[in-house]
Design an enzyme around this catalytic site. Sequence first.
Site, short mmCIF file in Angstrom:
data_model
loop_
_atom_site.label_atom_id
_atom_site.label_comp_id
_atom_site.label_asym_id
_atom_site.label_seq_id
_atom_site.Cartn_x
_atom_site.Cartn_y
_atom_site.Cartn_z
N HIS A 365 0.81 -1.21 0.00
CA HIS A 365 0.00 0.00 0.00
C HIS A 365 0.85 1.27 0.00
CE1 HIS A 365 -3.39 -2.72 0.90
NE2 HIS A 365 -4.02 -1.82 0.19
N CYS A 677 -9.66 -1.62 -11.95
CA CYS A 677 -9.24 -0.57 -11.02
C CYS A 677 -7.96 -0.93 -10.27
CB CYS A 677 -10.35 -0.25 -10.01
SG CYS A 677 -10.77 -1.63 -8.93
#
Length: 761
Positions: A365, A677
């Site tokens: 992340h 996405c």
Amino acid sequence: MLSLLRRITQEVTAAQSLPVALDIIVRRVRRAMRAEVCSIYLVDPNTNEYILMATRGLNADVAGSASLKADEGLVSLVGRRAEPVNLEDAHIHPSFHYLKGTGEERYRSFLGVPIIHHRQVLGVLVVQHEDKRRFDEGEEAFLITLSAQLAGVIAHAEATGAMTSLSVNAASAGSDFRYKGVAGSSGVAIGRGVVVYPPADLDVIPDRTVDDCATEVEEFNQALDAVRQDIRRASNRLSQHLSNDEKALFDVYLKILDDNAWSKDVESKINAGNWAQGALRQVIQTHIAHFDRMDDPYLRERASDIRDLGRRILSHLQAKAPNLAERFEEPSIIIGEELTASMLGEVPLDKIKGLVSVMGSGNSHVAILARAMGIPTVMGALDLPYAQLDKVNLIVDGYLGQIFTYPSEHLTQNYQQIVDEERQLEEEYETLKDLPCVTQDGYRLSLYVNTGLTADIARSLDRGAEGIGLYRTEVPFMVRDRFPTEAEQEHIYRQQLEGFAPAPVTVRTLDIGGDKSLPYFPISEENPFLGWRGIRVTLDHLEIFMAQIRAMIKASAGLHNLKIMLPMISHVAEVEEALALIRRAYAEIKEEGYDVKMPQVGVMIEIPAAVYQVKELASLVDFMSVGSNDLTQYLLAVDRNNPRVADLYNCFHPSVLRALHSIVKQVKNEGINLSVCGEMAGDPMGAIILMAMGYDVLSMSSTSLPKVKAVIRNISMDQAQNMLDQVIHLTHADAVTQTMTRLMREANIERLVRPAKTTTH
């Protein structure tokens, strides 16, 4: 045997230099195996020769100079085969080559095992006897096991430059040490390093030179006194609840603190130029290693006492240290063992030039966040000596996943040219902001953005985003110390919906679990990525799900641009249950008088089970969005946050491409919108392939959007489909990327993706 292996490995790990570590190995192995000779040969990375680096039994005077060519002798045979060679009489073997000056002519038996790290042969560990005899299976197994454990230590020494010039004939290298990691976010950063670390963690404290040693010594002694007082207070507070034996534990702590020997060691290292925190780390780690090597279990347990006291002293030292933001006098490169979003949040964005994380992968992340902010990043640099890089000049190559320390002027000039080219490309992208994403033969592709922060809105609109393809609702959950209320969520979602109105905004329901945890809602599992995450959590906690859905629908009042997306879908039943709850929430809110419309509802296709149910799922929902990050992870059984297997994670793997193509074919006639996405959508190479397959929308970070638009506007749909035809049946991911790179170069669009000079490093 296990305890012996453990002790040798601990001694080697604690060694202060490569020569000391190698000497420990040959000395301890020779004794453990009762061998007459033990030697280590390491591969010189410049010449590929095997250099005799350490020996017990042969002539130690030639260590560092005696060498064997890459195709010469039994040692190189072990290296070429990458497997043990065990001989009763080495002299009669065709590959035997006498190494002059070593005195090995009288030794007949030979056992050599390769030292391998990440598939690379670093060297060979050898034991020898005068007598003709074959080493038994137990001896061979011991040496193989030991070499496997020591490989990481030697690899680290190689990475830190200790092995850059093993050969006496090689030129000495004083700069341009290169470390390999994983490309996290493209771009180049040139600047000084700032090492960051979590509080009260001794193992990650870096070394840092100081000028005022006296002040550092004083602060260390003050921290020592503060810990003594803490322990006395704790002892007094608990004394009435403890027996005399238990109270004696506090006395043990105080005796350790009053031991002048180790406190003087800390002061000595401070006076040698290290700051107090770094000196404390060095001394505590040395004492812990000493206790860990002891056979007595009681004494080994004392290592935990030493570590605990070290952390207590460290916390007092850190309480007086300047905060992270104050350490950034100029834009710098942030380095850490495991960078987190919260660490980045403490530093002003204009002070961050680049990021380097020892742990993590290109799809961690932090890497995704770095791409969103346009910060050059390298992840998974496992061998990087990060603790020694505070205030060191660095170059971060986010294209090739490389870090250079102490770069030469020549290398710095080369990379500065890349930075200048990047700036020119950015100016070229700027002219495309208000233009549609249309191919040269008129095919229209929609480009959306992935967001998670309020600040993303202005940045995304400024770069020409046509909508939000993924709003990560877990972000506002993660920055709080409790669940946000329905009213708080409504306000947050309203900002996203208003910011993009009338363009569509796709809001994903809470996607926690796996590598995304909430501090106030911990999920502890042995295998979190296959556990309780995404829709599984929220359907088990209807109070969380319903509050979130109600907040989303209320936030859309009068705007009518909300789309709701459900993550981690693996069963049709999950969608049916979620749809019933969404319709219920919508009916309730309509009754309350809100001007709302029933939002479109879609699902994420991100696990194999959903790939094989897309037709059934398509009959229930309004749209689908493929999460290419997780889909790649689950198809390839690769944890995308694990740097050890980062090389196996590849969205251009044939299985991933075929799964993506299969999804389009299955829902072609279902009349629903199909998007991607994941990070693949923001890779220009991936965007071409996905457009050619037939995906309607690509959603990506705002930083990636201009690049993708530039590439799509400079090719035709026919060209894209021709590229897809040439790669879809290839059997290797590398073949896919190499073929696509060639085709993009031939189409004159590679220059729009990365500066020309990046291919030369």
